[in-house]
Design an enzyme around this catalytic site. Structure first.
Site, mmCIF file in Angstrom:
data_model
loop_
_atom_site.group_PDB
_atom_site.id
_atom_site.type_symbol
_atom_site.label_atom_id
_atom_site.label_comp_id
_atom_site.label_asym_id
_atom_site.label_seq_id
_atom_site.Cartn_x
_atom_site.Cartn_y
_atom_site.Cartn_z
ATOM 1 C CG ASP A 132 -11.961 48.607 65.466
ATOM 2 O OD1 ASP A 132 -13.079 49.134 65.630
ATOM 3 O OD2 ASP A 132 -11.780 47.567 64.800
ATOM 4 C CE LYS A 133 -7.001 51.171 74.070
ATOM 5 N NZ LYS A 133 -7.231 50.589 75.413
#
Length: 287
Positions: A132-133
């Site tokens: 995920d970012k």
């Protein structure tokens, strides 16, 4: 230009087609079809085609047409491991893996392609897994499609270990979570623990209890989207900074999750690879 595949037919090998010779290199049918469409070939350093007949002693180099439309953008990369086939990066929190409509230039893909370009490599960006970012830590990148495909074809198991900070004090030292995970109804992003979801298994070890938080180490046995975030939230101990799943944001505004260790067998060299990325500073500052 670096080939993605190169080999020499043995002197006792019978004449054969390009397709047969590449198949003998354990390249799958799906990848051979792609090479037929997008590949370029050299035989004894002379231009050849998919229909070229190969003879004993012929030296073959196969290149794959570069299809990336991602703009190389110089970014400082924390390279943990590199060889002719793989690159492993310690990704910082807040960085996307791929460009999007709102962020085109400052993603891991942009930075890696700029690095390949600077090094004069004919390599492309093929992430083996994603983060995920706002999750930091180790990301494996194959330098070409054949290496990426080798992970899938050989069913290469990647053992992943994550460190995390949760809200609250987890009162026991070890626990094993087996909550199935499903997409939350009405959302394209959020997941939830649900009896009809896909099986998911996470083992948790408490590393340290702080006055208001707990440092845990998470061992993934499955790879569901948001698995650690959903499992810890369902237990009542969401990741600190993870407001999507109920975590507090007063101390950290990004989820406190770091991919700290990877273990896998290299699909090309068959070497056992063990990698670690140091914990972010906030692990030392947990209140």
């Amino acid at each position: 230009m670096q080939p993605i595949l190169y080999f020499t037919l043995s002197l006792d090998h019978a004449p054969c087609s390009m397709n047969q010779a590449i198949r003998e290199q354990k390249v799958s049918q799906a990848m051979r079809r792609r090479l037929r469409r997008e590949g370029s070939f050299l035989v004894n350093d002379k231009t050849a085609t998919w229909d070229t007949l190969l003879h004993p002693g012929d030296s073959v180099k196969v290149h794959l047409t570069k299809t990336s439309h991602i703009d190389p953008t110089p970014i400082d990369l924390d390279i943990v491991f590199e060889d002719n086939h793989l690159l492993v990066i310690n990704k910082p929190a807040g960085m996307l893996i791929h460009p999007t409509s709102s962020e085109r230039y400052h993603t891991l893909a942009n930075g890696v392609l700029a690095y390949f370009e600077k090094q004069g490599m004919n390599a492309s960006f093929h992430p083996i897994h994603r983060l995920d970012k706002d999750t930091s830590g180790l990301v494996i990148i194959a330098k070409n499609a054949l290496v990426q495909h080798a992970f899938t074809k050989q069913h290469t198991r990647i053992q992943k270990v994550y460190d995390a900070i949760t809200d609250g004090i987890i009162p026991i030292s070890r626990l094993s979570i087996h909550f199935p995970i499903a997409r939350l109804e009405g959302s394209i992003i959020e997941r939830c623990a649900h009896p009809l979801g896909q099986p998911a298994h996470t083992d948790i070890t408490v590393v340290r209890q702080h006055p208001h938080h707990t440092h845990v180490r998470c061992y993934l046995h499955t790879g569901r989207t948001h698995q650690i975030r959903v499992h810890l939230s369902a237990l009542g101990y969401p990741l600190t900074g993870d407001d999507l799943y109920g975590g507090s944001v007063t101390w950290q505004s990004k989820q406190c999750l770091h991919a700290s260790e990877l273990y896998f067998t290299h699909p090309i060299t068959q070497a056992r690879i063990t990698l670690q990325a140091p914990l972010p500073e906030y692990f030392k500052e947990t209140p």
